[in-house]
Each structure stands twice: as C-alpha cells, then as structure tokens.
Design a protein around this motif. Structure first.
Motif, PDB file in Angstrom:
ATOM      1  N   UNK A  24      11.709  33.439   1.750  1.00  0.00           N
ATOM      2  CA  UNK A  24      10.825  32.365   1.277  1.00  0.00           C
ATOM      3  C   UNK A  24       9.462  32.450   1.943  1.00  0.00           C
ATOM      4  N   UNK A  25       9.444  32.806   3.219  1.00  0.00           N
ATOM      5  CA  UNK A  25       8.176  32.943   3.922  1.00  0.00           C
ATOM      6  C   UNK A  25       7.327  34.067   3.359  1.00  0.00           C
ATOM      7  N   UNK A  26       7.980  35.172   2.996  1.00  0.00           N
ATOM      8  CA  UNK A  26       7.266  36.281   2.383  1.00  0.00           C
ATOM      9  C   UNK A  26       6.681  35.899   1.039  1.00  0.00           C
ATOM     10  N   UNK A  27       7.433  35.139   0.265  1.00  0.00           N
ATOM     11  CA  UNK A  27       6.925  34.679  -1.034  1.00  0.00           C
ATOM     12  C   UNK A  27       5.759  33.723  -0.865  1.00  0.00           C
ATOM     13  N   UNK A  28       5.860  32.841   0.117  1.00  0.00           N
ATOM     14  CA  UNK A  28       4.768  31.903   0.371  1.00  0.00           C
ATOM     15  C   UNK A  28       3.513  32.635   0.823  1.00  0.00           C
ATOM     16  N   UNK A  29       3.670  33.635   1.688  1.00  0.00           N
ATOM     17  CA  UNK A  29       2.522  34.419   2.123  1.00  0.00           C
ATOM     18  C   UNK A  29       1.896  35.159   0.944  1.00  0.00           C
ATOM     19  N   UNK A  30       2.720  35.705   0.066  1.00  0.00           N
ATOM     20  CA  UNK A  30       2.198  36.424  -1.101  1.00  0.00           C
ATOM     21  C   UNK A  30       1.434  35.497  -2.040  1.00  0.00           C
ATOM     22  N   UNK A  31       1.924  34.277  -2.200  1.00  0.00           N
ATOM     23  CA  UNK A  31       1.209  33.309  -3.029  1.00  0.00           C
ATOM     24  C   UNK A  31      -0.179  33.055  -2.458  1.00  0.00           C
ATOM     25  N   UNK A  32      -0.246  32.834  -1.155  1.00  0.00           N
ATOM     26  CA  UNK A  32      -1.532  32.546  -0.511  1.00  0.00           C
ATOM     27  C   UNK A  32      -2.457  33.761  -0.588  1.00  0.00           C
ATOM     28  N   UNK A  34      -2.368  36.425  -2.670  1.00  0.00           N
ATOM     29  CA  UNK A  34      -2.787  36.725  -4.043  1.00  0.00           C
ATOM     30  C   UNK A  34      -3.779  35.686  -4.562  1.00  0.00           C
ATOM     31  N   UNK A  35      -3.566  34.414  -4.216  1.00  0.00           N
ATOM     32  CA  UNK A  35      -4.504  33.380  -4.664  1.00  0.00           C
ATOM     33  C   UNK A  35      -5.877  33.579  -4.009  1.00  0.00           C
ATOM     34  N   UNK A  36      -5.879  33.911  -2.722  1.00  0.00           N
ATOM     35  CA  UNK A  36      -7.143  34.178  -2.036  1.00  0.00           C
ATOM     36  C   UNK A  36      -7.858  35.379  -2.650  1.00  0.00           C
ATOM     37  N   UNK A  37      -7.100  36.439  -2.912  1.00  0.00           N
ATOM     38  CA  UNK A  37      -7.697  37.629  -3.531  1.00  0.00           C
ATOM     39  C   UNK A  37      -8.200  37.312  -4.941  1.00  0.00           C
ATOM     40  N   UNK A  38      -7.472  36.478  -5.666  1.00  0.00           N
ATOM     41  CA  UNK A  38      -7.902  36.109  -7.010  1.00  0.00           C
ATOM     42  C   UNK A  38      -9.190  35.306  -7.018  1.00  0.00           C
ATOM     43  N   UNK A  39      -9.275  34.337  -6.121  1.00  0.00           N
ATOM     44  CA  UNK A  39     -10.492  33.522  -6.041  1.00  0.00           C
ATOM     45  C   UNK A  39     -11.672  34.382  -5.598  1.00  0.00           C
ATOM     46  N   UNK A  40     -11.464  35.231  -4.595  1.00  0.00           N
ATOM     47  CA  UNK A  40     -12.545  36.109  -4.149  1.00  0.00           C
ATOM     48  C   UNK A  40     -12.967  37.078  -5.255  1.00  0.00           C
ATOM     49  N   UNK A  41     -12.000  37.596  -5.987  1.00  0.00           N
ATOM     50  CA  UNK A  41     -12.320  38.524  -7.062  1.00  0.00           C
ATOM     51  C   UNK A  41     -13.096  37.872  -8.194  1.00  0.00           C
ATOM     52  N   UNK A  59      -4.371  36.289  -9.586  1.00  0.00           N
ATOM     53  CA  UNK A  59      -3.949  34.914  -9.868  1.00  0.00           C
ATOM     54  C   UNK A  59      -2.661  34.884 -10.687  1.00  0.00           C
ATOM     55  N   UNK A  60      -2.486  35.847 -11.578  1.00  0.00           N
ATOM     56  CA  UNK A  60      -1.233  35.945 -12.338  1.00  0.00           C
ATOM     57  C   UNK A  60      -0.080  36.265 -11.397  1.00  0.00           C
ATOM     58  N   UNK A  61      -0.302  37.192 -10.450  1.00  0.00           N
ATOM     59  CA  UNK A  61       0.732  37.519  -9.465  1.00  0.00           C
ATOM     60  C   UNK A  61       1.079  36.300  -8.608  1.00  0.00           C
ATOM     61  N   UNK A  62       0.065  35.525  -8.208  1.00  0.00           N
ATOM     62  CA  UNK A  62       0.320  34.320  -7.412  1.00  0.00           C
ATOM     63  C   UNK A  62       1.155  33.325  -8.210  1.00  0.00           C
ATOM     64  N   UNK A  63       0.860  33.193  -9.493  1.00  0.00           N
ATOM     65  CA  UNK A  63       1.632  32.295 -10.352  1.00  0.00           C
ATOM     66  C   UNK A  63       3.074  32.777 -10.501  1.00  0.00           C
ATOM     67  N   UNK A  64       3.272  34.075 -10.644  1.00  0.00           N
ATOM     68  CA  UNK A  64       4.625  34.628 -10.748  1.00  0.00           C
ATOM     69  C   UNK A  64       5.414  34.356  -9.470  1.00  0.00           C
ATOM     70  N   UNK A  65       4.786  34.557  -8.317  1.00  0.00           N
ATOM     71  CA  UNK A  65       5.470  34.283  -7.058  1.00  0.00           C
ATOM     72  C   UNK A  65       5.759  32.794  -6.898  1.00  0.00           C
ATOM     73  N   UNK A  66       4.857  31.927  -7.361  1.00  0.00           N
ATOM     74  CA  UNK A  66       5.093  30.488  -7.295  1.00  0.00           C
ATOM     75  C   UNK A  66       6.280  30.089  -8.167  1.00  0.00           C
TER      76      UNK A  66
END
Length: 75
Positions: A24-32, A34-41, A59-66
């Motif tokens: 769960x921690x790995x998924x939460x880190x990936x969400x954060x 990917x979302x950071x990379x999406x916003x920066x991109x 952002x799509x990857x962050x949504x999938x992980x969420x």
C-alpha cells in the motif's frame, strides 16, 4: 530543468511500482510521484511540447494506481 524532475519522477515511480507492487505504501508513493510528474509535465511545456503527452500519461498512471489502491482497500 522541470523536464528533468519530471523524468526522474516518472522513472522512480516506475521502479517503485515494480518493486513494491503488493504494498500500500508503494502504491501511495506512486500516486504522489506520478501526480507530481503529471502536474510538472503539463505546466512546463514551454520548449518541449511532448511534455503535455507525458504529463497526461503520468496523470492517467496516478489515476490507475488510485483506483487500484481503493479496490485493494475494499477487498
């Protein structure tokens, strides 16, 4: 400079996603990450127009992980 941070977030999130796929921690880190990379991109597309595509993909990857994190929580 922002595209380097975007690329590093994308790379690190991908490595963590593979290494901690049942955590769960790995998924939460990936969400954060990917979302950071999406916003920066999406915000740093001045010189590199393809960052819009990469930011959207992140952002799509962050949504999938969420979605995966929510579904895992219910089970």
């Amino acid at each position: 400079m922002q595209f380097l941070i975007d690329n590093w977030c994308l790379l690190v999130a991908g490595i963590v996603a593979i290494a901690a796929r049942n955590s769960r921690g790995g998924s939460l880190f990936c969400i954060i990450a990917y979302a950071l990379a999406g916003v920066l991109g999406l915000t740093a597309h001045g010189i590199f127009q393809d960052l819009i595509v990469w930011g959207s993909l992140c952002l799509i990857f962050a949504l999938i992980f969420l979605i995966g994190l929510i579904r895992e929580k219910r089970a």
